[in-house]
Design an enzyme around this catalytic site. Sequence first.
Site, PDB file in Angstrom:
ATOM      1  N   ARG A 246      60.284  73.218 107.902  1.00  0.00           N
ATOM      2  CA  ARG A 246      61.302  72.283 107.442  1.00  0.00           C
ATOM      3  C   ARG A 246      62.000  71.658 108.651  1.00  0.00           C
ATOM      4  O   ARG A 246      62.160  72.309 109.690  1.00  0.00           O
ATOM      5  CB  ARG A 246      62.311  72.993 106.546  1.00  0.00           C
ATOM      6  N   LYS A 276      65.447  78.184  95.663  1.00  0.00           N
ATOM      7  CA  LYS A 276      66.185  77.317  94.740  1.00  0.00           C
ATOM      8  C   LYS A 276      66.748  78.065  93.540  1.00  0.00           C
ATOM      9  O   LYS A 276      67.845  77.778  93.086  1.00  0.00           O
ATOM     10  CB  LYS A 276      65.276  76.186  94.249  1.00  0.00           C
ATOM     11  N   HIS A 345      60.003  65.569 107.042  1.00  0.00           N
ATOM     12  CA  HIS A 345      59.720  66.561 106.001  1.00  0.00           C
ATOM     13  C   HIS A 345      58.328  66.358 105.417  1.00  0.00           C
ATOM     14  O   HIS A 345      57.703  67.298 104.912  1.00  0.00           O
ATOM     15  CB  HIS A 345      60.772  66.463 104.899  1.00  0.00           C
ATOM     16  N   ARG A 348      54.987  68.553 105.860  1.00  0.00           N
ATOM     17  CA  ARG A 348      54.704  69.733 105.040  1.00  0.00           C
ATOM     18  C   ARG A 348      53.726  69.391 103.919  1.00  0.00           C
ATOM     19  O   ARG A 348      52.741  70.097 103.682  1.00  0.00           O
ATOM     20  CB  ARG A 348      56.003  70.311 104.482  1.00  0.00           C
ATOM     21  N   HIS A 372      57.047  79.384 101.123  1.00  0.00           N
ATOM     22  CA  HIS A 372      57.335  79.390  99.695  1.00  0.00           C
ATOM     23  C   HIS A 372      57.175  80.811  99.168  1.00  0.00           C
ATOM     24  O   HIS A 372      56.530  81.651  99.804  1.00  0.00           O
ATOM     25  CB  HIS A 372      56.379  78.452  98.957  1.00  0.00           C
ATOM     26  N   TYR A 382      55.209  89.036  99.098  1.00  0.00           N
ATOM     27  CA  TYR A 382      54.570  89.408 100.355  1.00  0.00           C
ATOM     28  C   TYR A 382      55.597  89.354 101.476  1.00  0.00           C
ATOM     29  O   TYR A 382      56.502  88.521 101.476  1.00  0.00           O
ATOM     30  CB  TYR A 382      53.428  88.438 100.678  1.00  0.00           C
TER      31      TYR A 382
END
Length: 421
Positions: A246, A276, A345, A348, A372, A382
């Site tokens: 990011r 989020k 951005h 990504r 993510h 993980y």
Amino acid sequence: MAKSIKPLSATKVKKAKPAEKQYTLFDGQGLFLLVTPTGSKLWRFKYRLNGKPKLMSFGAYPEVSLEQAREKRTAARKQVANGIDPCVVRRAVKESQAAGEGSFEVVAREWHQKFSSTWSESHAKTQLGRMERDLFPWLGDRPIVEITSPELLAVLRRIESRGALETAHRVKTICGQIFRYAIATGRAERDPAADLKGALPPVQATHHAAMTKPGDLADLLRTIDAYEGSHVVRCALRFAPLVFVRPGELRQAEWSEFDLDAGEWNIPVERMKLPKKTKIRRAGEAHLVPLSKQAVEILRDLQPLTGDGLYVFPSVRSAGRPMSDNTINAALRRLGYSKDEATGHGFRATARTILDEVLQVRPDLIEHQLAHSVRDPLGRAYNRTSFLPERREMMQLWADYLDGLKAGAKVIPISKRTASK
């Protein structure tokens, strides 16, 4: 036909000499410089409101420069265009300051001054600009304690009417912060912005512009390599597509987070984005970024320049601050790419698409490297070192692929994944 007026130059203003009688030098749009026999140079602004001529003082030169006088003229002309008398606004602000009543503008500027030291320079400038453009002309002289929700909504709808719905929402947020500050300092009893929940249409989510066609990406990478601006910015532009983190994580990168010999970048937990949907106000998870040989080479090239400081990509104004949040995008604009073509951005989305659809990399490895949330078959997240050998191989594959694109290697078109994959 109105006589055209040639704008003043800074040199002409500086060299203006006194005469036996006072005289004026006109800049246009009502602004002029009054030069007195004593040598004073006074900025004046003349305008008409409701058919009546008005005159306003903008201060004396050189305390107020030509550029600053023009900024004052622009602000005053906007007020006049909306039927507002700038002299009345100025007088009201001064009276409220003297009486301690707390006009909206006085409180807002106080709030901005108090908290802007904790923001980036660009964010502080943006916040002040929004207030000066969208709030002060209509609410600035009003006692903050008297401002009502319908009055505030009318101002926000004015912003919405010019097609700037997202700005209207941002200004509403600013107002809420100002009113809460006013409550805390004893100059207001309630926050009228809180009553406007749902009063504005929601902002439709938009995606960051990203290049997902290998041919377009190849052109962008070659253009970046030819960037002739700051070496720090050039290195950041070259590094960003290789790591696809990011933008905030990139610009705030600290040298202490890197192990160049091991080819690793450990982004600490406090700087990772909050998931989020989390209900717990905590930082995200720490993130490990394997570095390709190309990424390490860029950092070693930059290290003699910024390695003695805190930040890998420091601000051009101060080594004690990271690069501003708009630097990468501004550099892309300078290279000729619009905001609809390329963004910081967007690297990504570029990596995510091409790694999946062209290089056939496992989606879970890509998602893990994008930081993510990825879970195992039992629903457990993980950890940061999961699949490190595979991710290290993926990052080197990606860097080599980008080198191939720049060198003019055959471009593989993006196609749908086959059912057997």
